[in-house]
Scaffold this active site. Structure first.
Site, PDB file in Angstrom:
ATOM      1  N   LYS A 112       0.825  -1.209   0.000  1.00  0.00           N
ATOM      2  CA  LYS A 112       0.000   0.000   0.000  1.00  0.00           C
ATOM      3  C   LYS A 112       0.857   1.256   0.000  1.00  0.00           C
ATOM      4  O   LYS A 112       0.519   2.242  -0.661  1.00  0.00           O
ATOM      5  CB  LYS A 112      -0.922   0.019   1.221  1.00  0.00           C
ATOM      6  N   LYS A 197      -7.632  -9.967  -5.725  1.00  0.00           N
ATOM      7  CA  LYS A 197      -8.838 -10.314  -4.975  1.00  0.00           C
ATOM      8  C   LYS A 197      -9.916  -9.251  -5.131  1.00  0.00           C
ATOM      9  O   LYS A 197      -9.633  -8.105  -5.472  1.00  0.00           O
ATOM     10  CB  LYS A 197      -8.486 -10.580  -3.507  1.00  0.00           C
ATOM     11  N   LYS A 200     -12.817  -4.448  -1.397  1.00  0.00           N
ATOM     12  CA  LYS A 200     -13.784  -3.362  -1.361  1.00  0.00           C
ATOM     13  C   LYS A 200     -13.135  -2.002  -1.545  1.00  0.00           C
ATOM     14  O   LYS A 200     -13.776  -1.044  -1.902  1.00  0.00           O
ATOM     15  CB  LYS A 200     -14.587  -3.384  -0.070  1.00  0.00           C
TER      16      LYS A 200
END
Ligand code: TRP
Length: 341
Positions: A112, A197, A200
């Site tokens: 990230k 994946k 969200k």
């Protein structure tokens, strides 16, 4: 009784991946066999660029959806992390036990942070320390088991290390937790990018089925899922990632076996249609219940109020014990007020 704790981070709308990968099992299995706590971990949503109003909205929606999936506040505790001060209170102590090197080794942080820097953005310090807050979530409640997806395994390992180190240095205070994974973990991938994946936080709509998507939206997204070159329907993550993802989703929805299901299809079109139908059916009761709960916001608020009170009562003694063990002076008690009055 075994204590189970898990959290969902309100960084985006919940997806079919969250549901099939973890949440469904919380309602069908975990809450019945253990003393379970399910937490909307809103403090964790502040580790990346965020919009305050959206975090608030998504947090309320996540709590409502937890209940809509069948999580029953009569059986377990549902609460919002920021309503229980013990999490942040303990996190600081654990920062004094974890090391800088441990934090920088976390794969999720590295990925990230790299992505953020590539975009020319800055990385919040809380993104680095986030696994310590997660450890505090887990340890404050004397958790035995943490049911999480594969990507969270490393963070739970870290919580174990921190617990063991604290206990060894300062005396036995925490239960050392372990991560658990469903035997048949549905690993739902992005429909447009079946190698990553269905997260969200990505918010790239077409590859993600959200729990609250209307049936026709679900059908359209699955109908447009990328499939693979080649014609045969085979279960093969390397060679046929798109088709394999659909087989996995179909199997998770119908209780079938993805490899066996592969043999029953001769075209991608039929597989997509059946997968879409199965997903629509699985999501229908969740959507219906969510609609009912939205019509009764005071019910959801009451659940969260009671949940926070219960969670506080669970966490308080352990966090107080950690404050004492690590060497902090106990607050001086008020002189006996009652006696004076
Ligand atoms: N880090 C988890 C995630 O991103 C969310 C989380 C926060 C969590 N605290 C937790 C999960 C404690 C389990 C236990 O999905």
């Amino acid at each position: 009784m075994t204590r189970v704790f898990s959290g969902i981070k309100p960084t985006g709308h919940l997806t079919l991946g969250n549901y099939l990968g973890a949440m469904r099992r919380w309602a069908t299995v975990d809450q019945h066999r253990a003393e379970a706590l399910f937490c909307v971990v809103d403090l964790h949503a502040l580790t990346v660029d965020h919009d305050p109003a959206r975090v608030r909205r998504v947090s309320r929606q996540a709590a409502t959806l937890l209940l809509a999936t069948g999580i029953d506040p009569g059986l377990c505790t549902v609460f919002v992390q920021s309503h229980v001060d013990e999490h942040a209170r303990l996190s600081y102590l654990l920062e004094c036990v974890a090391t800088d090197g441990e934090m920088r080794r976390m794969v999720q942080y590295r990925e990230k942070a790299a992505r953020e820097r590539d975009r020319g953005g800055s990385v919040r310090l809380s993104l680095l320390t986030y696994p310590v807050l997660m450890a505090a979530d887990i340890l404050a409640h004397r958790t035995d088991e943490v049911p999480v997806g594969d990507d969270q395994r490393q963070h739970v390992e870290l919580a174990r290390d921190i617990a063991a180190r604290f206990n060894q240095r300062y005396g036995h205070t925490f239960v050392v937790p372990r991560a658990t994974h469903p035997e048949v973990a549905a690993r739902v991938m992005n429909l447009q990018e079946p190698s990553s994946k269905m997260g969200k936080s990505d918010d790239s709509g077409p590859g993600i089925v959200y729990l609250l998507d209307e049936p026709d939206v679900v059908r359209r997204k699955i109908g447009r899922a990328v499939t693979d070159s080649g014609q045969d329907v085979r279960h093969d993550r390397e060679e046929r990632p798109g088709v394999t993802n659909l087989l996995e989703i179909l199997a998770a929805c119908t209780g079938g076996d993805p490899e066996a299901l592969a043999g029953t299809y001769s075209s991608y079109g039929a597989l997509k249609k059946d997968t879409a139908d199965a997903v629509v059916e699985v999501l229908r009761p969740v959507r219906d219940r969510h609609r009912e709960l939205c019509a009764d916001p005071s019910y959801v608020e009451g659940v969260l109020r009671d949940g926070a009170a219960r969670a506080r009562a669970v966490a308080r003694p352990t966090v107080d014990a950690a404050y004492r063990a690590i060497g902090l002076l106990p607050p001086v008690p008020e002189p006996a007020l009652n006696a004076a009055r």
